[in-house]
Design a protein around this motif. Structure first.
Motif, PDB file in Angstrom:
ATOM      1  N   LEU A 205      42.381 152.184  40.599  1.00  0.00           N
ATOM      2  CA  LEU A 205      43.173 151.802  39.425  1.00  0.00           C
ATOM      3  C   LEU A 205      42.311 151.019  38.434  1.00  0.00           C
ATOM      4  O   LEU A 205      42.449 151.195  37.213  1.00  0.00           O
ATOM      5  CB  LEU A 205      44.377 150.957  39.868  1.00  0.00           C
ATOM      6  N   TRP A 206      41.457 150.162  38.969  1.00  0.00           N
ATOM      7  CA  TRP A 206      40.542 149.389  38.121  1.00  0.00           C
ATOM      8  C   TRP A 206      39.635 150.332  37.328  1.00  0.00           C
ATOM      9  O   TRP A 206      39.458 150.167  36.115  1.00  0.00           O
ATOM     10  CB  TRP A 206      39.738 148.445  39.004  1.00  0.00           C
ATOM     11  N   MET A 207      39.091 151.337  37.991  1.00  0.00           N
ATOM     12  CA  MET A 207      38.198 152.275  37.318  1.00  0.00           C
ATOM     13  C   MET A 207      38.933 153.045  36.231  1.00  0.00           C
ATOM     14  O   MET A 207      38.414 153.237  35.114  1.00  0.00           O
ATOM     15  CB  MET A 207      37.595 153.237  38.334  1.00  0.00           C
ATOM     16  N   LEU A 208      40.160 153.476  36.521  1.00  0.00           N
ATOM     17  CA  LEU A 208      40.940 154.194  35.516  1.00  0.00           C
ATOM     18  C   LEU A 208      41.232 153.301  34.310  1.00  0.00           C
ATOM     19  O   LEU A 208      41.130 153.744  33.156  1.00  0.00           O
ATOM     20  CB  LEU A 208      42.248 154.698  36.135  1.00  0.00           C
ATOM     21  N   ALA A 209      41.584 152.040  34.572  1.00  0.00           N
ATOM     22  CA  ALA A 209      41.843 151.102  33.479  1.00  0.00           C
ATOM     23  C   ALA A 209      40.582 150.880  32.647  1.00  0.00           C
ATOM     24  O   ALA A 209      40.639 150.797  31.408  1.00  0.00           O
ATOM     25  CB  ALA A 209      42.354 149.777  34.043  1.00  0.00           C
ATOM     26  N   ALA A 210      39.428 150.783  33.319  1.00  0.00           N
ATOM     27  CA  ALA A 210      38.167 150.579  32.613  1.00  0.00           C
ATOM     28  C   ALA A 210      37.841 151.772  31.711  1.00  0.00           C
ATOM     29  O   ALA A 210      37.407 151.598  30.565  1.00  0.00           O
ATOM     30  CB  ALA A 210      37.037 150.355  33.624  1.00  0.00           C
ATOM     31  N   ILE A 211      38.056 152.978  32.216  1.00  0.00           N
ATOM     32  CA  ILE A 211      37.770 154.180  31.425  1.00  0.00           C
ATOM     33  C   ILE A 211      38.693 154.264  30.216  1.00  0.00           C
ATOM     34  O   ILE A 211      38.258 154.551  29.092  1.00  0.00           O
ATOM     35  CB  ILE A 211      37.907 155.441  32.299  1.00  0.00           C
ATOM     36  N   ILE A 212      39.985 153.991  30.423  1.00  0.00           N
ATOM     37  CA  ILE A 212      40.958 154.056  29.326  1.00  0.00           C
ATOM     38  C   ILE A 212      40.635 153.010  28.263  1.00  0.00           C
ATOM     39  O   ILE A 212      40.637 153.292  27.060  1.00  0.00           O
ATOM     40  CB  ILE A 212      42.392 153.867  29.865  1.00  0.00           C
ATOM     41  N   CYS A 213      40.339 151.781  28.713  1.00  0.00           N
ATOM     42  CA  CYS A 213      40.048 150.708  27.757  1.00  0.00           C
ATOM     43  C   CYS A 213      38.739 150.954  27.017  1.00  0.00           C
ATOM     44  O   CYS A 213      38.629 150.683  25.818  1.00  0.00           O
ATOM     45  CB  CYS A 213      39.982 149.364  28.484  1.00  0.00           C
ATOM     46  N   GLY A 214      37.743 151.483  27.735  1.00  0.00           N
ATOM     47  CA  GLY A 214      36.453 151.689  27.108  1.00  0.00           C
ATOM     48  C   GLY A 214      36.412 152.855  26.145  1.00  0.00           C
ATOM     49  O   GLY A 214      35.742 152.801  25.115  1.00  0.00           O
ATOM     50  N   THR A 215      37.150 153.921  26.455  1.00  0.00           N
ATOM     51  CA  THR A 215      37.045 155.140  25.652  1.00  0.00           C
ATOM     52  C   THR A 215      38.179 155.345  24.660  1.00  0.00           C
ATOM     53  O   THR A 215      37.993 155.980  23.623  1.00  0.00           O
ATOM     54  CB  THR A 215      36.992 156.374  26.578  1.00  0.00           C
ATOM     55  N   ILE A 216      39.365 154.818  24.970  1.00  0.00           N
ATOM     56  CA  ILE A 216      40.540 155.088  24.128  1.00  0.00           C
ATOM     57  C   ILE A 216      41.001 153.835  23.381  1.00  0.00           C
ATOM     58  O   ILE A 216      41.088 153.826  22.149  1.00  0.00           O
ATOM     59  CB  ILE A 216      41.703 155.647  24.975  1.00  0.00           C
ATOM     60  N   LEU A 217      41.277 152.762  24.126  1.00  0.00           N
ATOM     61  CA  LEU A 217      41.845 151.570  23.505  1.00  0.00           C
ATOM     62  C   LEU A 217      40.797 150.724  22.792  1.00  0.00           C
ATOM     63  O   LEU A 217      41.104 150.050  21.805  1.00  0.00           O
ATOM     64  CB  LEU A 217      42.559 150.727  24.566  1.00  0.00           C
ATOM     65  N   GLY A 218      39.553 150.742  23.273  1.00  0.00           N
ATOM     66  CA  GLY A 218      38.503 149.923  22.674  1.00  0.00           C
ATOM     67  C   GLY A 218      38.323 150.163  21.190  1.00  0.00           C
ATOM     68  O   GLY A 218      38.329 149.216  20.381  1.00  0.00           O
ATOM     69  N   PRO A 219      38.142 151.417  20.771  1.00  0.00           N
ATOM     70  CA  PRO A 219      37.948 151.688  19.337  1.00  0.00           C
ATOM     71  C   PRO A 219      39.150 151.361  18.459  1.00  0.00           C
ATOM     72  O   PRO A 219      39.026 151.335  17.232  1.00  0.00           O
ATOM     73  CB  PRO A 219      37.656 153.203  19.308  1.00  0.00           C
ATOM     74  N   VAL A 220      40.323 151.142  19.049  1.00  0.00           N
ATOM     75  CA  VAL A 220      41.524 150.868  18.253  1.00  0.00           C
ATOM     76  C   VAL A 220      41.408 149.535  17.520  1.00  0.00           C
ATOM     77  O   VAL A 220      41.938 149.357  16.420  1.00  0.00           O
ATOM     78  CB  VAL A 220      42.785 150.884  19.158  1.00  0.00           C
ATOM     79  N   GLY A 221      40.712 148.578  18.120  1.00  0.00           N
ATOM     80  CA  GLY A 221      40.525 147.278  17.475  1.00  0.00           C
ATOM     81  C   GLY A 221      41.699 146.337  17.658  1.00  0.00           C
ATOM     82  O   GLY A 221      42.165 145.721  16.682  1.00  0.00           O
ATOM     83  N   LEU A 222      42.199 146.209  18.879  1.00  0.00           N
ATOM     84  CA  LEU A 222      43.303 145.290  19.155  1.00  0.00           C
ATOM     85  C   LEU A 222      42.844 143.837  19.029  1.00  0.00           C
ATOM     86  O   LEU A 222      41.670 143.521  19.181  1.00  0.00           O
ATOM     87  CB  LEU A 222      43.855 145.558  20.559  1.00  0.00           C
ATOM     88  N   GLU A 223      43.799 142.937  18.791  1.00  0.00           N
ATOM     89  CA  GLU A 223      43.498 141.512  18.642  1.00  0.00           C
ATOM     90  C   GLU A 223      44.236 140.717  19.714  1.00  0.00           C
ATOM     91  O   GLU A 223      45.082 141.244  20.444  1.00  0.00           O
ATOM     92  CB  GLU A 223      43.917 141.021  17.245  1.00  0.00           C
ATOM     93  N   GLY A 224      43.944 139.425  19.804  1.00  0.00           N
ATOM     94  CA  GLY A 224      44.645 138.527  20.710  1.00  0.00           C
ATOM     95  C   GLY A 224      44.433 138.873  22.172  1.00  0.00           C
ATOM     96  O   GLY A 224      43.390 139.402  22.571  1.00  0.00           O
ATOM     97  N   VAL A 225      45.456 138.600  22.973  1.00  0.00           N
ATOM     98  CA  VAL A 225      45.373 138.847  24.413  1.00  0.00           C
ATOM     99  C   VAL A 225      45.131 140.325  24.719  1.00  0.00           C
ATOM    100  O   VAL A 225      44.294 140.642  25.580  1.00  0.00           O
ATOM    101  CB  VAL A 225      46.640 138.327  25.127  1.00  0.00           C
ATOM    102  N   PRO A 226      45.823 141.278  24.064  1.00  0.00           N
ATOM    103  CA  PRO A 226      45.530 142.689  24.334  1.00  0.00           C
ATOM    104  C   PRO A 226      44.065 143.043  24.062  1.00  0.00           C
ATOM    105  O   PRO A 226      43.431 143.764  24.831  1.00  0.00           O
ATOM    106  CB  PRO A 226      46.475 143.446  23.398  1.00  0.00           C
ATOM    107  N   GLY A 227      43.525 142.540  22.962  1.00  0.00           N
ATOM    108  CA  GLY A 227      42.121 142.804  22.656  1.00  0.00           C
ATOM    109  C   GLY A 227      41.194 142.214  23.700  1.00  0.00           C
ATOM    110  O   GLY A 227      40.189 142.833  24.072  1.00  0.00           O
ATOM    111  N   PHE A 228      41.523 141.015  24.182  1.00  0.00           N
ATOM    112  CA  PHE A 228      40.723 140.360  25.220  1.00  0.00           C
ATOM    113  C   PHE A 228      40.706 141.194  26.498  1.00  0.00           C
ATOM    114  O   PHE A 228      39.649 141.410  27.107  1.00  0.00           O
ATOM    115  CB  PHE A 228      41.292 138.969  25.499  1.00  0.00           C
ATOM    116  N   LEU A 229      41.876 141.692  26.903  1.00  0.00           N
ATOM    117  CA  LEU A 229      41.966 142.476  28.133  1.00  0.00           C
ATOM    118  C   LEU A 229      41.245 143.816  27.993  1.00  0.00           C
ATOM    119  O   LEU A 229      40.586 144.280  28.936  1.00  0.00           O
ATOM    120  CB  LEU A 229      43.439 142.691  28.504  1.00  0.00           C
TER     121      LEU A 229
END
Length: 442
Positions: A205-229
């Motif tokens: 699950l950790w690996m899947l979360a890392a892939i999603i955050c690195g490839t999909i959510l990262g470029p979105v440019g979230l702020e605050g706690v979501p951006g930190f995570l």
């Protein structure tokens, strides 16, 4: 003039005293014993090769900041190796995943998982906090000396709970100790790994979360706690790789240290091929972390016998070509940098591994020094930045070389004190208290 001379004299005396202490500690490392073994062989429960890699990563970060924070004047050329400081942090993540996993491996066979996790978290806390608090305190003190203001309470509180990040999603790293950002990530990975110790399937699950955050959510440019995570998980794949290497090291194909080093050098080219516009682009940093893995694997597996050292030139060339193409199509690096990295990547793709082994063997005289620096590398990393600012402030009138010498003496002496005296004694004290009647965790 007399005041500056007196400051220089005191700095020189301190440096001479430290040199004697350093020599004594190098003797204590039994260099003849270290030199006689492979750097992939364990020594006192640690792999000498991993200590060397750790020390070199710390030195690259310090080297970068020596020029960035103006302890030494920039020349445009000498500071080039310091451009790989962020990549050095990625190596720390891979090493951490490997070493932490190896350290808990035997314990899981001897004790129940809850006891192992509680002991592990306590050990991590004792290992991190003494040096970390000193680094945070030095940053606050230097800020007061330089600007006449104290660190903002929210920044101090956020850093005490490891909520800092370079983009200040929740709070910023201390202004006078920016490198502390990576310790926020490390602590986050320690906590997730505690869940893996309890429930091994969590790593998937950790690996899947890392892939999603690195490839999909990262470029979105979230702020605050979501951006930190998203930032935390997006850069965690190198740590997961280190964990995976440690768990599967016996099942993976044997890798020689020269072959692992060749892939590591090829990875330097990948580190300059970003896909997103972010400086902390997870694509390039994860790619570099992946190409560091063969070197780490070769160390924890031990040196492969000479007869088993295949060249793998075709594999190395296939690995290097996409990096070269990416350098000339995607990389914003300057042309001289592209030329240098292209040449080095292709060279190590084709170079005979025996030549790489001979070159590495010629540097064995440095093993005792690098092993010692590796043993205090955490303190070197956490304390060097505020000490650079402090030396610049207190010795402003001195020549840059004199200030550099004073900094080297200070950071080595303080790091040695914290890693070799304070932290071990504190750990021993806490262990002794835990063994007292009525204090046992069992």
């Amino acid at each position: 003039m007399r005041r500056n001379f007196e400051r220089l004299r005191r700095a020189s005396c301190a440096l001479r005293i430290f040199q004697r202490s350093l020599f004594a500690n190098l003797l204590a490392l039994a260099p003849s014993e270290i030199m006689a073994q492979n750097i992939g062989a364990p020594s006192k429960g640690k792999f000498v090769g991993l200590e060397i890699v750790r020390s070199l990563a710390a030195l690259v970060v310090i080297y970068s900041h020596v020029f960035l924070f103006k302890l030494l004047p920039a020349t445009g050329l000498l500071e080039f190796p310091g451009q790989f400081a962020t990549e050095a942090v990625i190596i720390f993540f891979v090493l951490s995943g490997t070493v932490i996993t190896l350290s808990q491996e035997n314990k899981l066979r001897e004790e129940d998982r809850v006891t192992v996790v509680l002991t592990y978290l306590k050990a991590r806390l004792v290992r991190l906090y003494p040096v970390y608090l000193l680094g945070l305190g030095l940053a606050a003190a230097v800020q007061f000396l330089s600007e006449g203001t104290w660190m903002a309470p929210t920044t101090l509180a956020g850093n005490l709970f490891f909520l800092q990040s370079p983009s200040s999603y929740i709070v910023s790293s201390p202004a006078f100790n920016p490198p502390l950002w990576s310790l926020s990530n490390e602590v986050g990975y320690y906590l997730i790994f505690a869940a893996v110790l309890l429930y091994p399937r969590v790593w998937v699950l950790w690996m899947l979360a890392a892939i999603i955050c690195g490839t999909i959510l990262g470029p979105v440019g979230l702020e605050g706690v979501p951006g930190f995570l998203v930032f935390l998980f997006g850069l965690s794949l190198p740590w997961i790789m280190g964990y995976w290497l440690a768990v599967n090291r016996h099942a993976l194909p044997a890798v020689s240290i020269p072959l692992g080093f060749a892939f590591f050098v090829i990875g330097l080219a990948y580190s300059r091929v970003p896909v997103s516009g972010s400086y902390y682009d997870p694509y390039r940093l994860t790619a570099f972390g992946a190409f560091s893995c063969p070197l780490i694997l070769s160390i924890i597996q031990g040196e492969a016998p000479a007869k088993d050292q295949k060249q793998y030139r075709g594999l190395r060339l296939v690995a290097a070509l996409p990096a070269v193409v990416g350098l000339w199509t995607l990389s914003p690096s300057m042309v001289p940098v592209k030329v240098a990295l292209t040449s080095v990547a292709l060279l190590f793709a084709m170079l005979d591994l025996a030549w790489i082994k001979a070159a590495l063997s010629s540097l064995r005289i440095l093993v005792p020094v690098l092993a010692y620096l590796g043993s205090i590398s955490y303190a070197l990393y956490a304390l060097h930045a505020p000490l650079i600012f402090l030396v610049n402030s207190l010795l402003e009138g001195l020549h840059s070389v004199a200030r550099f010498m004073a900094f080297v003496a200070a950071v080595l002496a303080l790091s040695h004190l914290m890693e070799r005296v304070v932290q071990p004694r504190l750990a021993h004290l806490l262990q002794s208290r835990a063994r007292l009647p009525g204090r046992s965790m069992k």
